[in-house]
Each structure stands twice: as C-alpha cells, then as structure tokens.
Design an enzyme around this catalytic site. Structure first.
Site, PDB file in Angstrom:
ATOM      1  N   LYS B  62       7.231  -2.882  -4.112  1.00  0.00           N
ATOM      2  CA  LYS B  62       8.236  -2.629  -3.067  1.00  0.00           C
ATOM      3  C   LYS B  62       9.365  -1.715  -3.552  1.00  0.00           C
ATOM      4  O   LYS B  62      10.008  -1.031  -2.745  1.00  0.00           O
ATOM      5  CB  LYS B  62       8.838  -3.954  -2.602  1.00  0.00           C
ATOM      6  CG  LYS B  62       7.867  -4.847  -1.850  1.00  0.00           C
ATOM      7  CD  LYS B  62       7.691  -4.384  -0.413  1.00  0.00           C
ATOM      8  CE  LYS B  62       6.870  -5.367   0.402  1.00  0.00           C
ATOM      9  NZ  LYS B  62       6.674  -4.892   1.784  1.00  0.00           N
ATOM     10  N   SER B 317      -0.177  -6.344  -6.755  1.00  0.00           N
ATOM     11  CA  SER B 317       1.010  -5.757  -6.131  1.00  0.00           C
ATOM     12  C   SER B 317       2.325  -6.428  -6.460  1.00  0.00           C
ATOM     13  O   SER B 317       3.381  -5.839  -6.260  1.00  0.00           O
ATOM     14  CB  SER B 317       0.803  -5.707  -4.622  1.00  0.00           C
ATOM     15  OG  SER B 317       0.523  -6.994  -4.136  1.00  0.00           O
TER      16      SER B 317
END
Lengths: 336, 336
Positions: B62, B317
């Site tokens: 992110k 991720s």
C-alpha cells in the site's frame, strides 16, 4: 607476523580456510539477504543490519559448515557417508548437504527428541538411528555406526571445517555492508562465533565481535571470566540451539578474538522473537533472535566496548521454530 | 494501436503512469526482495517466485500507491494535507507517506476498529479522527474534514495514482525475474491487481495475470462471471484486507486484463500463512498469503489458463499480523 599466518598457526581455522570454504560452498548455499528496519534502528539508537541466515538452506547457518565439511571429503571417504549425533539444525544441515553430494547421512537421535526435529532430518534425506537420551549412548551409537559403515563423524562445532564454513557469513556480510563496525552472533559450542571472528578480525581488526548467550547457559561468559573452559552443572534456556559447551578448538578463538559476551534472559529472547516477527516480518527461532535481544539489553548499552558502535551486524542465525512452541513461549513470558 | 496508447485512452492508469510512478517513488520505497523455496517448488510442481511486499515500508504494498498519490500533489495542495477513511494498511501507508513529505494525514477510523490498527496509524504520525462504525459515517466525517482543512482525499484503490503506484511491483518483479510467465496477486478493491496487470501486459502480453480472492468475499469472481460489478450482500473472510468491492476505475482493468480469478477457502489461506512462516520464514498476513493458497489449490491445478505456467510470481502483499491473531486462526482452522 601477519594475521593470516598467525591464525593459521594458532587456530583450527583461519581467514585462508574460510576463503577456501567460500569457494567450495558458494555453488550450494544461499547468499542470504541483509535487511534493516528504521523502527528498530530508532529503538536501538544505532543502525542494525540483520543477516538473514534464517533464509539459509535448511533454515539456519549450520548448512554452511556442514556443506564445507562434506564437500571437503575425498571421494573414497565421502562414499561411505557421514554421521552426526546432534539432533537440531546441524543434523538437518548434514542430511541436506549429504543428499546434495549423493552420499548417506546417519543421524543419531535420542528417543526423546521432538518429533519436528526427526521429521526435519527425514525430509532432508537423513537416516535416523535411535539412541538412548544420554550423551554417552549417543556417542557410543555414533562410534558403532562409524565402525560398521566407515562414515566420517561431522561434529557440530569442534571442527576446523565447520568453523571455516560458518566464517563465510562474515565475508558475505562485510561485502554487503562494508560500514559495519560491530558484529554480534549467538554462542553455544562456538563454531559460528569462531568463524565469524576469524574472518572479521582478519578483514579489519578494529571490528568488534560480540557473542550473545542465554543467562541460563552462560558457560562461555563464565569461561571468558575464568580464563579456561567452564562447564556449568545445569543448563536451562528456551534457546534449544544454545545449550552446548565450548570445545577445545573453539575456546582459544573465543578467548582471543571475541571482544565480549552479552548474556540475556529468556524473556528478552522471546521479546526479540516477537519483534522479528511483527517488525522485521521474519520467523526467527529463540537461538536465532538472541543477537537482537543482546543489542537491546541494558547490559549492551552499558558496555564500554560498544560505545562507538554505530553499524551493528546481527546474525539472525536460524528460523526453525514451529508456531505452537513460539506461542507457548510468548504466553508464559507475558504471564511471568 | 500500441498497448501504451490503448491503456492511456481506456483506463485510469497505464504503463506510462506506472513508469512515472516508479521514478517518483523509488527514492522513498524499498525495492523488495524476491525469494523462493525448493520445498514449495516441489509441492507446487512449478517454480514460485515470492515478491516480498511484506518487507515494504509500512509492512505492505500500500505504501507504493500512497507515496505516488502524495508525491503527485502540487505544493499548495499538499500543505493542506491528505485524508482517508480506510483503517487498514492503506491508512498506515498514507500516514507514513504524508510524514515523509511533511504534511498532515487525517485518518478517519471507526470507533470499533482494532487497537493495533489505531496504534499503527499513530506510530506513523497519522491524526486519528473517530467516526461511527458505518460507511456512511466514515464518508461524512471524511467530507467534513476535507471541507474544514482543504485536505485531499486519497482513496485506497479507486484512483489512478494509487493504481499506478501499485503497478510498480510488476516493473520490479519482471526486472528481478525476467522468466516469469504468470503473476498472481490478491484482489479486493482491485488497485493492486489493476496496476500489476497494466504493467505486466504492457511489458509482455503473453504473461498471465491472475487474481486470488477469498470464497467469502468473491465479488470480483462474481463480477467477472456477470460482466458487470456485483456487490454481494454478505462478506465473511479472515482476510481483513480483502473485503472491499471493485470500483468503477478498477473494474474495467480487471474485466479486460485479469485472465482469471482463483477463489480459495479461509482454511487454505491459514495453511498458506503457516507455510510462509515455517518454510519461507516470513510473516505474512491472511490477505498477503492468499496468492500462495491459490497456487496450491485444486482449482488452480485444473485451470487451462495456467497449464503452461512454469515460473509464477506470487505477490506476498503484506505482513501486518500480530502473533496472537495468527495463532487463533491456526487453532480454529485445525479444529474445524
């Protein structure tokens, strides 16, 4: 006299044997990454460079030494196989290195060993041979296997080939982060710290080399203080890889080249494991996290030897922990 | 028409905006490592290349998008700050990127959010602003903050700057491992997979791009099947980062460029987390481990689209999980 010659004359390994080991094992091992965390730098007040041996094949630095020992053998000797009576990461490393070379590995394991260690050895192709859970039984079974098979004993630390293999960590680390001024590694039998110290001091004698040891198994700290090998009656620590005593080949190197030994409590080790997981995002076993525990300890901050240490290399020596064990330690640590 | 031009005309981001993003954010982000495991390769029967975004700043990919959005702002706009109403990794990423740029970040957090997420935002310097735990309240508080401060809203996924930032992962990954023929990434709102697909397909249209989605939040799979955005009534998955629905900017990219969507059960996600920990030695959160779960699933093995996939890039991720949560999931998974 230059350092290389001095080391060759005085010790079971030297910068020359470590460089030879590097050539020998580099096709087989991982060059492990070095990483860092600004959060941990700010907690420690210094730059910390983590050498990720938990990412080494077999999950620990032990593969370096095992690989060097096994690939050092001549063909006629090698085909008869190798034997060891350590049941931890060294056993897995010997199994894996022997499998790579295509020779048998006989691993003596006491009947009370944890199932996961047995599985590890089997997974890497080692042949498990049971012994009673005493050192005497382990050694006598190993001797019997040697006699029957002609296999070579690969000791977990008291062996020049093992020390040389482990020393390749310093060569890599100082190549990856040349500004390192201090290196800290766990100490148990002394194979890792001996190799690390020999290579680091040969490259730059100003580099400080420190060992981290659990308070409940502080034979190395006691030995350094006494000036001779001390073997305490009782050993009690969560760090299952750090319960061995120094050997006659590692002791002189530890005595002469290790600048200081930092002892830490088990609860500091568990907290360091948690930080490795939650901040570094890396799985590290108790024995592997002790270097971070030591750097964050009050004892470390008070030491004169480290007052100018600005760039510290911390060897995260192994990552073989199962989640259940980790959780139990965290729970008992937070409730104590 | 060439791919670059086509992407520029059709979508909210393109290979050009992704390359611009890379130039913009590379001084601030980590180029994350790619690693592999022979054990996992042999389980999967293919070569798996893990892109370690769990090691990204803030613990998740992110930060790439947040950094790109925040550094895209002109000075006059930037000084008024940024606002977001996501409480997860995006909130931490926006806080951190704003701190780096020296501007305020206002993070709207519902009163029932887990304490650790609140702490994360505060640690990275975000200003926490409470809302009621409904989307309506979050959005109205965000609007109020925008009006009062002039801060810019940074949406977690439905924004070209965010998609472009996330797309830099493909540029890095294909530079690190050029032989990759298939990439798999988690899908939630679609920001990550959109960026990854735009970049990968522009570099080599033959690369397969797959999304991994929890069965309990399979809006993307349903949308692909229906040919339009579907928003299921109920969402239920352990993967707390994968509960959002596609947006109007991500949907066209997912529709056109994502070759297939693999849905997996929560228990497969937990098992993948355990493998990441015990085999890869890496801390990965449920949303971050879903790519591995998908590659090891029966559904993946049966797909025609992946039958020639030999080198699979798996995006791990994010790594923000606390140990207690991991343990509880493992326990409930093994008892179910």
């Amino acid at each position: 006299m230059d350092i290389e010659k001095l080391q060759n004359e005085k010790y079971a390994a030297s910068i020359s044997s470590i460089k030879e080991a590097q050539l020998r094992i580099s096709p087989h091992i991982h060059r492990t990454p070095v990483f860092s965390s600004e959060s941990l730098n700010s907690i420690a007040g210094r730059k910390l460079h983590f050498k990720g041996e938990c990412f080494q094949k077999g999950g620990a630095f032990k593969f370096r030494g095992a690989c060097n020992a096994i690939y050092s053998l001549g063909h006629d000797q090698a085909v008869k196989g190798v034997v060891t009576h350590s049941s931890g990461n060294h056993a897995a490393a010997v199994s894996l290195a022997a499998k790579l070379r295509g020779i048998p590995a006989y691993i003596i394991i006491p009947k009370n060993a944890p199932q996961c260690k047995v599985e590890n050895v089997k997974r890497y192709g080692g042949q498990v041979i049971w012994s009673e859970p005493t050192m005497q039984s382990r050694e006598s079974v190993a001797t019997k296997v040697q006699q029957e098979t002609g296999a070579v004993l690969v000791h977990p630390f008291n062996d020049g080939r093992i020390i040389s293999g482990q020393g390749t960590i310093s060569l890599e680390l100082l190549d990856q982060v040349p500004e390192i001024d201090t290196i800290i590694a766990p100490i148990s039998g002394g194979g890792l710290i001996s190799g690390v110290a020999l290579a680091a001091k040969a490259i730059n004698p100003a580099i400080k080399v420190l060992a981290a040891e659990p308070r409940g198994a502080d034979d190395a700290a006691q030995s350094k203080a006494a000036g001779e090998i001390v073997k305490p009656q009782k050993v009690d620590t969560i760090a299952d890889g750090l319960r061995a005593f120094l050997g006659d080949l590692t002791w002189p190197i530890v005595r002469d080249l290790v600048d200081d030994i930092i002892t830490v409590e088990d609860k500091e080790i568990v907290e360091a494991m948690r930080m490795c997981y939650e901040i570094l995002k890396v799985a590290v076993e108790p024995s592997g996290a002790i270097g971070l525990a030591a750097v964050l300890s009050d004892e470390f901050r008070k030491k004169t030897v480290t007052k100018d240490s600005a760039n510290i290399g911390i060897i995260l020596s192994g990552g073989n922990v199962d989640l259940g064990v980790l959780w139990d330690s965290l729970k008992s640590s937070s409730s104590s």
